[in-house]
Design a protein around this motif. Structure first.
Motif, PDB file in Angstrom:
ATOM      1  N   ILE A  37      41.166  20.027  78.351  1.00 10.58           N
ATOM      2  CA  ILE A  37      40.189  19.719  77.306  1.00 10.58           C
ATOM      3  C   ILE A  37      40.907  18.856  76.272  1.00 10.58           C
ATOM      4  CG2 ILE A  37      38.874  20.705  75.376  1.00 10.58           C
ATOM      5  CD1 ILE A  37      38.138  23.027  77.235  1.00 10.58           C
ATOM      6  N   LEU A  38      40.284  17.728  75.966  1.00 10.53           N
ATOM      7  CA  LEU A  38      40.871  16.814  74.989  1.00 10.53           C
ATOM      8  C   LEU A  38      40.539  17.318  73.580  1.00 10.53           C
ATOM      9  CD1 LEU A  38      42.201  14.026  74.414  1.00 10.53           C
ATOM     10  CD2 LEU A  38      39.921  13.022  74.631  1.00 10.53           C
ATOM     11  N   VAL A  39      41.576  17.486  72.758  1.00 11.15           N
ATOM     12  CA  VAL A  39      41.371  17.942  71.380  1.00 11.15           C
ATOM     13  C   VAL A  39      41.618  16.741  70.464  1.00 11.15           C
ATOM     14  CG1 VAL A  39      42.143  19.524  69.565  1.00 11.15           C
ATOM     15  CG2 VAL A  39      42.163  20.271  71.959  1.00 11.15           C
ATOM     16  N   LEU A  40      40.556  16.199  69.914  1.00 13.06           N
ATOM     17  CA  LEU A  40      40.694  15.012  69.062  1.00 13.06           C
ATOM     18  C   LEU A  40      40.780  15.406  67.602  1.00 13.06           C
ATOM     19  CD1 LEU A  40      38.275  12.276  70.430  1.00 13.06           C
ATOM     20  CD2 LEU A  40      40.760  12.407  70.614  1.00 13.06           C
ATOM     21  N   ASP A  41      41.809  14.903  66.954  1.00 12.96           N
ATOM     22  CA  ASP A  41      42.069  15.241  65.551  1.00 12.96           C
ATOM     23  C   ASP A  41      42.002  13.935  64.756  1.00 12.96           C
ATOM     24  OD1 ASP A  41      43.801  15.280  63.290  1.00 12.96           O
ATOM     25  OD2 ASP A  41      45.381  16.375  64.319  1.00 12.96           O
ATOM     26  N   GLY A  42      40.975  13.834  63.911  1.00 16.05           N
ATOM     27  CA  GLY A  42      40.834  12.628  63.083  1.00 16.05           C
ATOM     28  C   GLY A  42      39.968  11.540  63.689  1.00 16.05           C
ATOM     29  N   LEU A  43      39.233  11.847  64.726  1.00 12.18           N
ATOM     30  CA  LEU A  43      38.334  10.883  65.375  1.00 12.18           C
ATOM     31  C   LEU A  43      37.146  11.645  65.943  1.00 12.18           C
ATOM     32  CD1 LEU A  43      38.156   7.828  66.438  1.00 12.18           C
ATOM     33  CD2 LEU A  43      39.048   8.735  68.571  1.00 12.18           C
ATOM     34  N   PRO A  44      35.918  11.180  65.735  1.00 13.58           N
ATOM     35  CA  PRO A  44      35.487  10.048  64.923  1.00 13.58           C
ATOM     36  C   PRO A  44      35.512  10.374  63.433  1.00 13.58           C
ATOM     37  CG  PRO A  44      33.584  11.096  65.957  1.00 13.58           C
ATOM     38  CD  PRO A  44      34.790  11.817  66.456  1.00 13.58           C
ATOM     39  N   ARG A  45      35.693   9.316  62.643  1.00 13.82           N
ATOM     40  CA  ARG A  45      35.812   9.497  61.202  1.00 13.82           C
ATOM     41  C   ARG A  45      34.724   8.736  60.444  1.00 13.82           C
ATOM     42  NH1 ARG A  45      41.721  10.829  60.409  1.00 13.82           N
ATOM     43  NH2 ARG A  45      42.055  11.118  58.186  1.00 13.82           N
ATOM     44  N   ARG A  82      41.421   9.083  46.842  1.00  7.63           N
ATOM     45  CA  ARG A  82      40.686   8.043  47.584  1.00  7.63           C
ATOM     46  C   ARG A  82      40.370   8.542  48.995  1.00  7.63           C
ATOM     47  NH1 ARG A  82      37.375   4.824  48.225  1.00  7.63           N
ATOM     48  NH2 ARG A  82      37.544   2.980  49.504  1.00  7.63           N
ATOM     49  N   ARG A  83      41.359   9.209  49.630  1.00  7.57           N
ATOM     50  CA  ARG A  83      41.142   9.754  50.975  1.00  7.57           C
ATOM     51  C   ARG A  83      39.986  10.764  50.963  1.00  7.57           C
ATOM     52  NH1 ARG A  83      44.605  10.479  55.119  1.00  7.57           N
ATOM     53  NH2 ARG A  83      45.433  12.550  54.736  1.00  7.57           N
ATOM     54  N   TRP A  84      39.942  11.568  49.902  1.00  5.75           N
ATOM     55  CA  TRP A  84      38.860  12.544  49.776  1.00  5.75           C
ATOM     56  C   TRP A  84      37.508  11.866  49.615  1.00  5.75           C
ATOM     57  CZ3 TRP A  84      37.239  17.599  49.774  1.00  5.75           C
ATOM     58  CH2 TRP A  84      38.189  18.501  50.258  1.00  5.75           C
ATOM     59  N   ASP A  85      37.487  10.819  48.774  1.00  8.96           N
ATOM     60  CA  ASP A  85      36.214  10.095  48.568  1.00  8.96           C
ATOM     61  C   ASP A  85      35.722   9.524  49.895  1.00  8.96           C
ATOM     62  OD1 ASP A  85      36.434  10.596  45.907  1.00  8.96           O
ATOM     63  OD2 ASP A  85      37.161   8.600  45.360  1.00  8.96           O
ATOM     64  N   VAL A  86      36.673   8.929  50.638  1.00 10.79           N
ATOM     65  CA  VAL A  86      36.307   8.335  51.928  1.00 10.79           C
ATOM     66  C   VAL A  86      35.788   9.428  52.871  1.00 10.79           C
ATOM     67  CG1 VAL A  86      37.276   7.207  53.990  1.00 10.79           C
ATOM     68  CG2 VAL A  86      37.881   6.365  51.717  1.00 10.79           C
ATOM     69  N   TYR A  87      36.444  10.589  52.835  1.00  9.33           N
ATOM     70  CA  TYR A  87      35.989  11.701  53.688  1.00  9.33           C
ATOM     71  C   TYR A  87      34.544  12.075  53.344  1.00  9.33           C
ATOM     72  CZ  TYR A  87      35.252  16.285  55.622  1.00  9.33           C
ATOM     73  OH  TYR A  87      34.691  17.344  56.300  1.00  9.33           O
ATOM     74  N   GLU A  88      34.309  12.243  52.032  1.00  7.09           N
ATOM     75  CA  GLU A  88      32.968  12.707  51.628  1.00  7.09           C
ATOM     76  C   GLU A  88      31.899  11.672  51.950  1.00  7.09           C
ATOM     77  OE1 GLU A  88      33.988  13.777  47.584  1.00  7.09           O
ATOM     78  OE2 GLU A  88      34.092  15.898  48.121  1.00  7.09           O
ATOM     79  N   LYS A  89      32.229  10.403  51.749  1.00  4.17           N
ATOM     80  CA  LYS A  89      31.222   9.360  51.927  1.00  4.17           C
ATOM     81  C   LYS A  89      31.054   8.959  53.399  1.00  4.17           C
ATOM     82  CE  LYS A  89      30.637   4.867  50.099  1.00  4.17           C
ATOM     83  NZ  LYS A  89      31.763   4.011  50.261  1.00  4.17           N
ATOM     84  N   GLU A  90      32.183   8.755  54.104  1.00  3.68           N
ATOM     85  CA  GLU A  90      32.071   8.175  55.451  1.00  3.68           C
ATOM     86  C   GLU A  90      32.230   9.182  56.586  1.00  3.68           C
ATOM     87  OE1 GLU A  90      33.904   4.330  56.083  1.00  3.68           O
ATOM     88  OE2 GLU A  90      34.346   4.253  53.939  1.00  3.68           O
ATOM     89  N   THR A  91      33.082  10.215  56.366  1.00  6.95           N
ATOM     90  CA  THR A  91      33.387  11.108  57.483  1.00  6.95           C
ATOM     91  C   THR A  91      32.468  12.318  57.532  1.00  6.95           C
ATOM     92  OG1 THR A  91      35.697  10.394  57.322  1.00  6.95           O
ATOM     93  CG2 THR A  91      35.263  12.333  58.659  1.00  6.95           C
ATOM     94  N   PHE A  92      32.218  12.955  56.394  1.00  6.31           N
ATOM     95  CA  PHE A  92      31.412  14.176  56.416  1.00  6.31           C
ATOM     96  C   PHE A  92      30.060  13.976  57.122  1.00  6.31           C
ATOM     97  CE2 PHE A  92      28.601  17.431  54.611  1.00  6.31           C
ATOM     98  CZ  PHE A  92      29.268  18.556  55.075  1.00  6.31           C
ATOM     99  N   PRO A  93      29.369  12.834  56.914  1.00  6.09           N
ATOM    100  CA  PRO A  93      28.079  12.640  57.593  1.00  6.09           C
ATOM    101  C   PRO A  93      28.155  12.673  59.124  1.00  6.09           C
ATOM    102  CG  PRO A  93      28.333  11.045  55.811  1.00  6.09           C
ATOM    103  CD  PRO A  93      29.669  11.722  55.974  1.00  6.09           C
ATOM    104  N   VAL A  94      29.366  12.529  59.682  1.00  7.47           N
ATOM    105  CA  VAL A  94      29.521  12.578  61.148  1.00  7.47           C
ATOM    106  C   VAL A  94      29.079  13.943  61.690  1.00  7.47           C
ATOM    107  CG1 VAL A  94      31.247  12.589  63.013  1.00  7.47           C
ATOM    108  CG2 VAL A  94      31.364  10.857  61.218  1.00  7.47           C
TER     109      VAL A  94
END
Ligand code: AMP
Length: 207
Positions: free
Chosen positions: A92-100, A152-164
């Motif tokens: 089983i492939l465990v992907l960490d940090g993708l998709p972001r 900045r990393r947190w802002d990017v997480y909240e704006k771009e990654t969390f919606p994933v």
């Protein structure tokens, strides 16, 4: 079951939630293959042209452009498959940090069959920011060396990654509290993931 795509588990969570820590432990369990895109970028020679470009995104706390990420990731996983480091029929492939990002999730759809999304959840942002600052000192990571970059990393997480998260069916998402001892968090993750090995691979060790 779709055997054309890699059978995959996503480790999902904000910066500092412990994706890398848990991913590295899971990598020790036969039948799981861990891959981190952050590590992939950190391993690229920083004196090369492309290495400098990646480094500049990372040191600003920004995401590397989607098409570049997917291209490099697909080439890397293909190489691991050919080298038999990753055995798609057993692991089983465990992907960490993708998709972001949501576009990345869409682009990844043709490669991965997402069995579970482990969401390392934490609502204490300041606690996570402290964790990252400590880790930067310990590991010399350029992206977490300055507080404004962490934020900045947190802002990017909240704006771009969390919606994933919302792009995957609710039934595939497992929420795990990211604040706690690594062993307790690991136990919860294994409880969610261990049954997948039996369900998806009749003989995960190939014995
Ligand atoms: P990580 O180690 O997962 O925190 O990733 C470190 C840095 O690598 C991120 O801040 C991004 O600059 C870059 N990165 C890692 N994964 C991705 C991704 N899937 N998409 C875009 N950039 C990424």
């Amino acid at each position: 079951m779709n055997r054309d795509r890699y059978q995959t588990v996503l480790l999902f969570g904000a910066p500092g939630a412990g994706k890398g820590t848990q991913g590295k432990i899971l990598a020790q369990v036969p039948g799981f293959f861990h891959m981190s895109t952050g590590e992939m970028f950190r391993n690229i020679d920083i004196s090369s042209e492309i290495g400098k470009v990646f480094r500049s995104y990372m040191t600003r706390g920004e995401l590397v452009p989607d098409d570049v990420v997917i291209k490099l990731w697909s080439q890397t996983i293909h190489a691991y498959t050919i080298l038999r480091l990753y055995k798609p029929e057993q692991d089983i492939l465990v992907l960490d940090g993708l998709p972001r990002s949501v576009p990345q999730a869409r682009m990844m759809h043709k490669y991965i069959d997402v069995l579970k999304v482990v969401h390392l959840a934490c609502d204490n942002k300041e606690e996570m920011i402290k964790r990252l600052a400590k880790r930067a000192l310990r590991e010399g990571r350029p992206d977490d060396a300055k507080e404004d970059v962490i934020r900045r990393r947190w802002d990017v997480y909240e704006k771009e990654t969390f919606p994933v998260l919302a792009t995957y069916p609710k039934s595939t998402i497992v929420d795990v509290n990211a604040v706690g001892s690594p062993a307790v968090i690991l136990a919860k993750i294994l409880e969610a993931l261990a049954p997948l090995q039996d369900r998806h691979f009749q003989n995960p060790l190939g014995a």
